[in-house]
Design an enzyme around this catalytic site. Sequence first.
Site, mmCIF file in Angstrom:
data_model
loop_
_atom_site.group_PDB
_atom_site.id
_atom_site.type_symbol
_atom_site.label_atom_id
_atom_site.label_comp_id
_atom_site.label_asym_id
_atom_site.label_seq_id
_atom_site.Cartn_x
_atom_site.Cartn_y
_atom_site.Cartn_z
ATOM 1 C CD GLN A 78 -1.946 -26.639 18.551
ATOM 2 O OE1 GLN A 78 -2.290 -26.771 19.723
ATOM 3 N NE2 GLN A 78 -0.679 -26.512 18.199
ATOM 4 C CB CYS A 88 2.357 -27.148 24.680
ATOM 5 S SG CYS A 88 3.345 -28.586 24.290
ATOM 6 C CB CYS A 134 -16.771 -29.072 37.286
ATOM 7 S SG CYS A 134 -16.124 -30.679 36.840
ATOM 8 C CB CYS A 185 -10.331 -28.093 35.578
ATOM 9 S SG CYS A 185 -10.913 -28.363 33.900
ATOM 10 C CB CYS A 228 -16.255 -32.331 30.645
ATOM 11 S SG CYS A 228 -14.741 -31.378 30.667
ATOM 12 C CG ASP A 272 3.778 -26.334 17.638
ATOM 13 O OD1 ASP A 272 3.888 -26.393 18.869
ATOM 14 O OD2 ASP A 272 2.686 -26.342 17.044
ATOM 15 C CB CYS A 305 -11.771 -35.063 36.765
ATOM 16 S SG CYS A 305 -10.954 -34.445 35.302
ATOM 17 C CD GLU A 310 4.316 -34.710 12.837
ATOM 18 O OE1 GLU A 310 4.334 -33.562 13.313
ATOM 19 O OE2 GLU A 310 4.208 -35.747 13.538
ATOM 20 C CE1 TYR A 352 10.229 -31.754 17.282
ATOM 21 C CE2 TYR A 352 10.879 -29.530 16.646
ATOM 22 C CZ TYR A 352 11.185 -30.747 17.217
ATOM 23 O OH TYR A 352 12.440 -30.957 17.722
#
Length: 417
Positions: free
Chosen positions: A226, A351, A19, A28, A102, A324, A25, A276, A255
């Site tokens: 997702q 997350c 990369c 990552c 990418c 979630d 960027c 939601e 959610y």
Amino acid sequence: MDSKKKSSGAPKPEKQSKCKYSERCGGCVYMDKEYRVQLEIKQKTVEKLMKPFGSVLPIVGMEEPYHYRNKVHAVISGGRKGEIYAGTYEAGTHRVVDVENCMIDNEEADAIIRTVAGLMRSFKFVPYNEDTGRGFLRHILVRTARATGQIMVVLVVADKVFPSKNNFVKALLKAHPSITTIVSNFNDRRTSMVLGEREQVLYGRGCIEDELCGCRFKLSPRSFYQINPVQTEILYRLAVEYAGLTGAESVIDAYSGIGTIGIIASKYAGSVTGVELNADAVKDAAVNLRLNNCKNANYIQGDAGEFMLREAAAGRSCDVVFMDPPRGGSSREFLEALARLSPKKVIYISCNPETLAADLKYLTKKGYKMDKCRPVDMFPWTGSIETIVLLSHKSSDSHINVRTEFGEGKVMFRWLQ
Ligand code: SAH
């Protein structure tokens, strides 16, 4: 498409230096680390945060951690000599790094973005300038559906009129016949929000359909979906397994996005109610109920906390809650109402392990214990960590004996063996 890219064997270390954008960027953060090491770091992070609540099962890594992103977003910007950049913001700035390809993006999505950037020149589309607020094209968003091959292109523009619309669509489709829909989204506000409220379908139906865990899902440009379909199927299967449904339970899918978890779980539950905030996602969920011939579920638009409060105030009961929430975690209102509703099981998909830990601190004081915790690597090479937790109420007689096809104690992939 990433499905075509499957190959066996551990990720090759030389890929890590491939990369050329990684430093600018900044997306990552683990570019210099072998995939095995990334998984170890994520595992340890979750273990540390979950220590007060119990042990953590081994992280579910990806066999092939490349080109997994089904949603690719490019910011458009112009250079002094008329260059057109399409890519990502340089870390910590508003300068755009032109990204040709990418290693985590869907490859076809990247190719479509290149084509649009190229067509901008021939169609004399002026790149939007954030400082002056002038220009036409601001962002390109490409969403690919892994199971169906459908592709949605969203062009975010700062003008209500899309010049040479038909010719542009024709040229884009000629280069990429696999595109199933093209939408123009109008956003002239000086904001960091990518999408505006108004949309115009330039080609196709304005939405795409994908499949996860044997169910079909419609998604429109502004609905959450997702971004790693391979890992999402694993995550959702774990969620349903952790719920240990017998066909009788009343379930809340909080959610709920476009209704994915609730619709998949509804096959094994008595009834499902989803809540939601995003109105578009709720509209998608209504279509998704029909697409899956799902008769025992319904979706409500609103704030999840307020909904839970109403449920608790009305004295309604609920056996299982899937939750979630976004990165910020749940609201205090939601957690309080959840504790009042007191479902036997809560399956918390997170997350952000830090807000997960904060929410678990509250829920464990309210009589819940963590029976299972498992990170699932949804975002290889990046620092994001997805975790699924099964909580059961101490007073409930529900016997937690979840059988999982992933082998509870078994280490998932060779790089953690
Ligand atoms: N469970 C879904 C969506 C998870 S993402 C899936 O797996 O696809 C989190 C979702 O929470 C988003 O769809 C977002 O729109 C929604 N959301 C954010 N704040 C909310 C709130 N206060 N009440 C209800 N939903 C909310």
